[in-house]
Design a protein around this motif. Structure first.
Motif, short mmCIF file in Angstrom:
data_model
loop_
_atom_site.label_atom_id
_atom_site.label_comp_id
_atom_site.label_asym_id
_atom_site.label_seq_id
_atom_site.Cartn_x
_atom_site.Cartn_y
_atom_site.Cartn_z
N VAL A 158 13.94 -68.75 38.83
CA VAL A 158 14.97 -67.59 38.02
C VAL A 158 14.18 -67.06 36.90
CG1 VAL A 158 16.94 -67.62 36.93
CG2 VAL A 158 16.82 -69.17 38.59
N LYS A 159 13.35 -67.49 36.19
CA LYS A 159 12.67 -66.88 35.36
C LYS A 159 11.73 -65.75 35.64
CE LYS A 159 13.96 -69.54 31.39
NZ LYS A 159 13.37 -70.43 30.18
N HIS A 160 11.21 -66.40 36.78
CA HIS A 160 10.13 -65.51 37.42
C HIS A 160 10.84 -64.06 38.02
CE1 HIS A 160 6.12 -64.63 39.33
NE2 HIS A 160 6.94 -64.09 40.35
N LEU A 161 11.98 -64.40 38.66
CA LEU A 161 12.56 -63.17 39.25
C LEU A 161 13.13 -62.47 38.09
CD1 LEU A 161 15.01 -63.39 42.22
CD2 LEU A 161 15.93 -62.41 40.07
N ALA A 162 13.87 -62.98 37.18
CA ALA A 162 14.23 -62.17 36.06
C ALA A 162 13.24 -61.20 35.67
CB ALA A 162 14.98 -62.83 34.88
N ALA A 163 12.00 -61.64 35.20
CA ALA A 163 10.87 -61.05 34.79
C ALA A 163 10.23 -59.90 35.84
CB ALA A 163 9.66 -61.84 34.58
N PHE A 164 10.52 -60.17 37.03
CA PHE A 164 9.98 -59.11 38.16
C PHE A 164 11.00 -57.98 37.95
CE2 PHE A 164 10.90 -57.44 42.11
CZ PHE A 164 9.60 -56.95 42.69
N ALA A 165 12.28 -58.36 37.74
CA ALA A 165 13.35 -57.27 37.64
C ALA A 165 13.31 -56.42 36.42
CB ALA A 165 14.74 -58.12 37.94
N LEU A 166 12.99 -57.15 35.33
CA LEU A 166 12.78 -56.60 33.94
C LEU A 166 11.61 -55.55 34.02
CD1 LEU A 166 14.10 -56.48 31.07
CD2 LEU A 166 12.37 -58.37 30.66
N GLU A 167 10.79 -56.19 34.59
CA GLU A 167 9.70 -54.91 34.70
C GLU A 167 9.74 -53.73 35.41
OE1 GLU A 167 6.26 -57.20 36.36
OE2 GLU A 167 5.85 -58.71 34.76
N ARG A 168 10.55 -53.69 36.25
CA ARG A 168 11.19 -52.53 37.11
C ARG A 168 12.42 -52.02 36.81
NH1 ARG A 168 8.17 -55.93 39.01
NH2 ARG A 168 6.49 -55.51 40.35
N GLY A 169 13.14 -52.47 35.71
CA GLY A 169 14.42 -52.12 35.14
C GLY A 169 15.34 -52.13 36.00
N ILE A 170 15.44 -53.26 36.90
CA ILE A 170 16.39 -53.77 37.87
C ILE A 170 17.41 -54.30 37.00
CG2 ILE A 170 16.97 -54.79 39.83
CD1 ILE A 170 14.03 -54.24 40.81
N SER A 171 18.75 -53.74 36.88
CA SER A 171 19.55 -54.53 35.85
C SER A 171 20.95 -53.94 36.18
CB SER A 171 19.33 -54.68 34.38
OG SER A 171 20.24 -55.20 33.78
N PRO A 172 22.19 -54.82 36.40
CA PRO A 172 22.10 -56.11 36.11
C PRO A 172 21.84 -56.76 37.51
CG PRO A 172 24.38 -55.17 36.32
CD PRO A 172 23.52 -54.05 36.38
N ILE A 173 21.76 -58.09 37.56
CA ILE A 173 21.56 -58.91 38.69
C ILE A 173 22.73 -59.90 38.73
CG2 ILE A 173 20.11 -60.40 39.82
CD1 ILE A 173 17.70 -59.48 38.39
N TYR A 174 23.45 -59.93 39.97
CA TYR A 174 24.54 -60.67 40.30
C TYR A 174 24.19 -62.07 41.06
CZ TYR A 174 26.82 -56.62 39.06
OH TYR A 174 27.21 -55.44 38.45
N LEU A 175 24.84 -63.06 41.10
CA LEU A 175 24.56 -64.21 41.91
C LEU A 175 26.02 -65.24 41.95
CD1 LEU A 175 24.63 -67.15 40.15
CD2 LEU A 175 22.50 -66.42 39.39
N TRP A 176 25.97 -65.88 42.83
CA TRP A 176 27.23 -66.81 43.21
C TRP A 176 26.65 -68.12 43.31
CZ3 TRP A 176 28.03 -69.71 47.37
CH2 TRP A 176 27.47 -69.45 48.58
N THR A 177 27.46 -69.11 42.66
CA THR A 177 27.09 -70.53 42.79
C THR A 177 28.39 -71.41 42.72
OG1 THR A 177 25.89 -72.24 41.63
CG2 THR A 177 26.79 -70.67 40.14
N PRO A 178 28.36 -72.31 43.63
CA PRO A 178 29.40 -73.49 43.67
C PRO A 178 29.17 -74.31 42.43
CG PRO A 178 27.90 -73.91 45.68
CD PRO A 178 27.25 -72.82 44.81
N GLY A 179 27.96 -74.82 42.25
CA GLY A 179 27.84 -75.75 41.05
C GLY A 179 26.88 -75.79 40.08
N SER A 180 26.10 -74.63 40.18
CA SER A 180 24.89 -74.45 39.35
C SER A 180 24.89 -73.79 38.01
CB SER A 180 23.52 -74.33 40.05
OG SER A 180 23.28 -74.86 41.08
N THR A 181 26.32 -73.54 37.45
CA THR A 181 26.58 -72.40 36.52
C THR A 181 25.69 -72.72 35.28
OG1 THR A 181 28.81 -72.62 37.40
CG2 THR A 181 28.57 -71.40 35.30
N ARG A 182 25.58 -73.91 35.05
CA ARG A 182 25.01 -74.29 33.56
C ARG A 182 23.51 -73.82 33.87
NH1 ARG A 182 24.91 -80.32 31.19
NH2 ARG A 182 23.06 -80.22 31.89
N LEU A 183 22.81 -74.05 34.81
CA LEU A 183 21.18 -73.57 34.87
C LEU A 183 21.23 -72.24 34.82
CD1 LEU A 183 18.24 -73.94 36.12
CD2 LEU A 183 19.23 -73.95 38.32
N TYR A 184 22.14 -71.58 35.36
CA TYR A 184 22.04 -70.11 35.27
C TYR A 184 22.52 -69.59 33.93
CZ TYR A 184 21.75 -70.03 40.34
OH TYR A 184 21.19 -70.34 41.67
#
Ligand SMILES: CC(C)(COP(=O)(O)OP(=O)(O)OC[C@H]1O[C@@H](n2cnc3c(N)ncnc32)[C@H](O)[C@@H]1OP(=O)(O)O)[C@@H](O)C(=O)NCCC(=O)NCCS
Length: 160
Positions: free
Chosen positions: A107-133
């Motif tokens: 997740v952090k690698h993906l966020a760093a990739f996006a940040l370097e390219r100015g890609i923001s915001p990023i969405y996701l959906w989850t049934p049960g991993s809310t805390r991790l995100y």
């Protein structure tokens, strides 16, 4: 390439396309009850994600050259929510490597990739991993039901 911990590295799926059949089996076992897709149909998905600097793009966690996890930054991921984009999607870690920090590292690698390219915001959906995100900076945007299961939609605006 990123090395979040000793013995593990994160690479582009484009660098390791031989991992596609394994990913397809993971996705089928984990998610076919949501969408009913066959492995053949699912295999088309990672094949579309062999980009290096464009979306959709898939990252692969490797341990001693074995694929152990993956995550994708995709333009869409949830029916009825195509007005939101892009999405962190298909986060998966092999059961034998869970709770070692691999999911969080992806997740952090993906966020760093996006940040370097100015890609923001990023969405996701989850049934049960809310805390991790949440620990990775995402916040619950709203809740919905998908394929009969309660899900949380989450959003992260990336800060430099
Ligand atoms: C959700 C998923 C990707 C998490 O992957 P993971 O590699 O286990 O994630 P992490 O190890 O980074 O963190 C998971 C938990 O392990 C804990 N953890 C991390 N490193 C740890 C360590 N060294 N020792 C003990 N626990 C650890 C984390 O605190 C976290 O705990 P929490 O769930 O109580 O918050 C994985 O369980 C999975 O693939 N599930 C099936 C598919 C899925 O649900 N994907 C998400 C769709 S939204």
């Amino acid at each position: 390439m990123t090395r979040p911990s000793v013995g593990m590295e994160i690479r582009l799926l484009a660098d390791v396309p031989a991992a596609i059949p394994a990913l397809s089996e993971w996705f089928h076992a984990e998610w076919h009850h949501y969408d009913g897709r066959s492995i053949a149909e699912i295999e088309a998905q990672p094949r579309d994600c062999l980009n290096r600097d464009a979306l959709p793009i898939t990252f692969l966690a490797l341990s001693d050259s074995e694929a152990i996890g993956t995550v994708t930054l995709d333009t869409s991921d949830l029916p009825h929510y195509d007005h939101l984009s892009p999405w962190l999607a298909s986060l998966y870690v092999l059961p034998s490597h869970r709770r070692e920090g691999v999911g969080r590292a992806l997740v952090k690698h993906l966020a760093a990739f996006a940040l370097e390219r100015g890609i923001s915001p990023i969405y996701l959906w989850t049934p049960g991993s809310t805390r991790l995100y949440e620990e990775c900076g995402w916040k619950v945007l709203c809740r919905d039901v998908y394929s009969g299961r309660n899900i949380a939609l989450m959003r992260r605006a990336l800060e430099p």
